[in-house]
Motif scaffolding. Structure first.
Motif, mmCIF file in Angstrom:
data_model
loop_
_atom_site.group_PDB
_atom_site.id
_atom_site.type_symbol
_atom_site.label_atom_id
_atom_site.label_comp_id
_atom_site.label_asym_id
_atom_site.label_seq_id
_atom_site.Cartn_x
_atom_site.Cartn_y
_atom_site.Cartn_z
ATOM 1 N N ASP A 110 51.463 7.775 -55.915
ATOM 2 C CA ASP A 110 51.886 8.273 -54.602
ATOM 3 C C ASP A 110 50.708 8.793 -53.788
ATOM 4 N N GLY A 111 49.585 8.092 -53.873
ATOM 5 C CA GLY A 111 48.411 8.458 -53.091
ATOM 6 C C GLY A 111 47.596 9.606 -53.670
ATOM 7 N N LYS A 112 48.046 10.177 -54.783
ATOM 8 C CA LYS A 112 47.315 11.282 -55.414
ATOM 9 C C LYS A 112 46.566 10.759 -56.632
ATOM 10 N N GLN A 113 45.340 11.236 -56.784
ATOM 11 C CA GLN A 113 44.510 10.794 -57.898
ATOM 12 C C GLN A 113 44.971 11.463 -59.187
ATOM 13 N N LEU A 114 45.108 10.661 -60.234
ATOM 14 C CA LEU A 114 45.427 11.177 -61.567
ATOM 15 C C LEU A 114 44.134 11.258 -62.356
ATOM 16 N N ARG A 115 43.961 12.326 -63.064
ATOM 17 C CA ARG A 115 42.738 12.514 -63.836
ATOM 18 C C ARG A 115 43.026 12.241 -65.309
ATOM 19 N N PRO A 149 47.636 16.229 -68.064
ATOM 20 C CA PRO A 149 49.045 15.852 -67.915
ATOM 21 C C PRO A 149 49.403 15.711 -66.427
ATOM 22 N N PHE A 150 50.463 14.963 -66.147
ATOM 23 C CA PHE A 150 50.916 14.799 -64.768
ATOM 24 C C PHE A 150 52.424 14.596 -64.762
ATOM 25 N N THR A 151 53.011 14.738 -63.589
ATOM 26 C CA THR A 151 54.443 14.544 -63.408
ATOM 27 C C THR A 151 54.661 13.312 -62.552
ATOM 28 N N GLY A 152 55.545 12.391 -63.014
ATOM 29 C CA GLY A 152 55.844 11.170 -62.289
ATOM 30 C C GLY A 152 56.721 11.455 -61.081
ATOM 31 N N THR A 153 56.936 10.432 -60.261
ATOM 32 C CA THR A 153 57.737 10.589 -59.050
ATOM 33 C C THR A 153 59.195 10.922 -59.364
ATOM 34 N N ASP A 154 59.654 10.554 -60.566
ATOM 35 C CA ASP A 154 61.039 10.850 -60.946
ATOM 36 C C ASP A 154 61.168 12.181 -61.680
ATOM 37 N N LEU A 162 47.554 8.290 -69.893
ATOM 38 C CA LEU A 162 46.779 7.285 -69.159
ATOM 39 C C LEU A 162 45.856 6.494 -70.088
ATOM 40 N N ARG A 163 45.325 7.167 -71.057
ATOM 41 C CA ARG A 163 44.379 6.523 -71.976
ATOM 42 C C ARG A 163 45.086 5.581 -72.947
ATOM 43 N N LEU A 164 46.319 5.907 -73.313
ATOM 44 C CA LEU A 164 47.017 5.152 -74.351
ATOM 45 C C LEU A 164 47.888 4.012 -73.833
ATOM 46 N N THR A 165 48.094 3.910 -72.540
ATOM 47 C CA THR A 165 49.017 2.903 -72.012
ATOM 48 C C THR A 165 48.288 1.713 -71.409
ATOM 49 N N THR A 166 49.025 0.631 -71.280
ATOM 50 C CA THR A 166 48.477 -0.581 -70.660
ATOM 51 C C THR A 166 48.608 -0.475 -69.150
ATOM 52 N N LEU A 167 47.930 -1.354 -68.440
ATOM 53 C CA LEU A 167 48.022 -1.381 -66.988
ATOM 54 C C LEU A 167 49.462 -1.685 -66.557
ATOM 55 N N GLU A 168 50.137 -2.557 -67.301
ATOM 56 C CA GLU A 168 51.524 -2.904 -66.972
ATOM 57 C C GLU A 168 52.435 -1.672 -67.081
ATOM 58 N N THR A 221 48.790 2.898 -59.544
ATOM 59 C CA THR A 221 47.885 1.810 -59.176
ATOM 60 C C THR A 221 46.472 2.176 -59.585
ATOM 61 N N GLU A 222 45.720 1.153 -59.911
ATOM 62 C CA GLU A 222 44.308 1.366 -60.254
ATOM 63 C C GLU A 222 43.462 0.842 -59.111
#
Length: 183
Positions: A5-10, A14-19, A28-34, A42-43
């Motif tokens: 949502d236009g905000k950079q994730l580091r 930890p972060f909170t998704g839009t839902d 972020l480190r353990l998941t695939t791009l998909e 988005t990357e």
């Protein structure tokens, strides 16, 4: 760099998704791009770093020429001796760096000059030739810096990318001589 949502994730935080789902620091480190794209991440490529020797920010070059200092009323700012203060531009700063480089090359063999002055002992021809060439290269480098007409042109010249400078057939600063070539 990852955006949600236009905000950079580091990564590593930890972060909170839009839902409203909370994701752990290692997600972020353990998941695939998909998997990231599935929740709206988005990357995008990291922005190109700014060379702060020449630019304040992207498309914001530092001042090339010297500038007289003025106060809020546009009156000249004077030093304690009544001389107007000058803010040095990039050309002045880079020319001073050439003087420092030349000093660094000349100072280790200054003792030959001192010995000659004190005792009359001859200065080896190679030392004299080297010192003359250092001064010549320094002057040429400074002249090329002076001839630049824009900050990008100066940056290309100094970095060694090569740039056309009016009055010079080369696009690169000349190399400093090596003492070993003269002794």
């Amino acid at each position: 760099m990852f955006l949600l949502d236009g905000k950079q994730l580091r990564p590593g935080r930890p972060f909170t998704g839009t839902d409203g789902t909370q994701y752990p620091a290692n997600w972020l480190r353990l998941t695939t791009l998909e998997e990231k794209e599935a929740i709206g991440i988005t990357e995008v490529p990291d922005p190109t770093p700014v060379d702060n020797r020449f630019y304040w920010d992207h498309d914001l070059p530092k001042r090339l020429e010297d500038e007289p200092a003025v106060d809020e009323n546009d009156d000249p700012v004077l030093d304690e001796n009544g001389v107007q203060v000058i803010h040095p531009g990039l050309k002045t700063q880079w020319k001073a760096q050439q003087d420092q480089a030349a000093y660094g090359l000349l100072s280790p063999n200054d003792w030959y000059i001192t010995r000659n002055a004190e005792t009359g002992a001859a200065i080896p021809v190679g030392i004299t030739s080297f010192r003359t060439e250092v001064r010549s290269v320094c002057a040429e480098r400074q002249d090329m810096i002076t001839a630049t007409t824009s900050t990008p042109q100066l940056a290309d010249l100094v970095i060694g990318v090569g740039t056309a400078v009016v009055g010079y057939t080369t696009t690169l600063l000349p190399e400093w001589p090596n003492l070993s070539d003269y002794t």
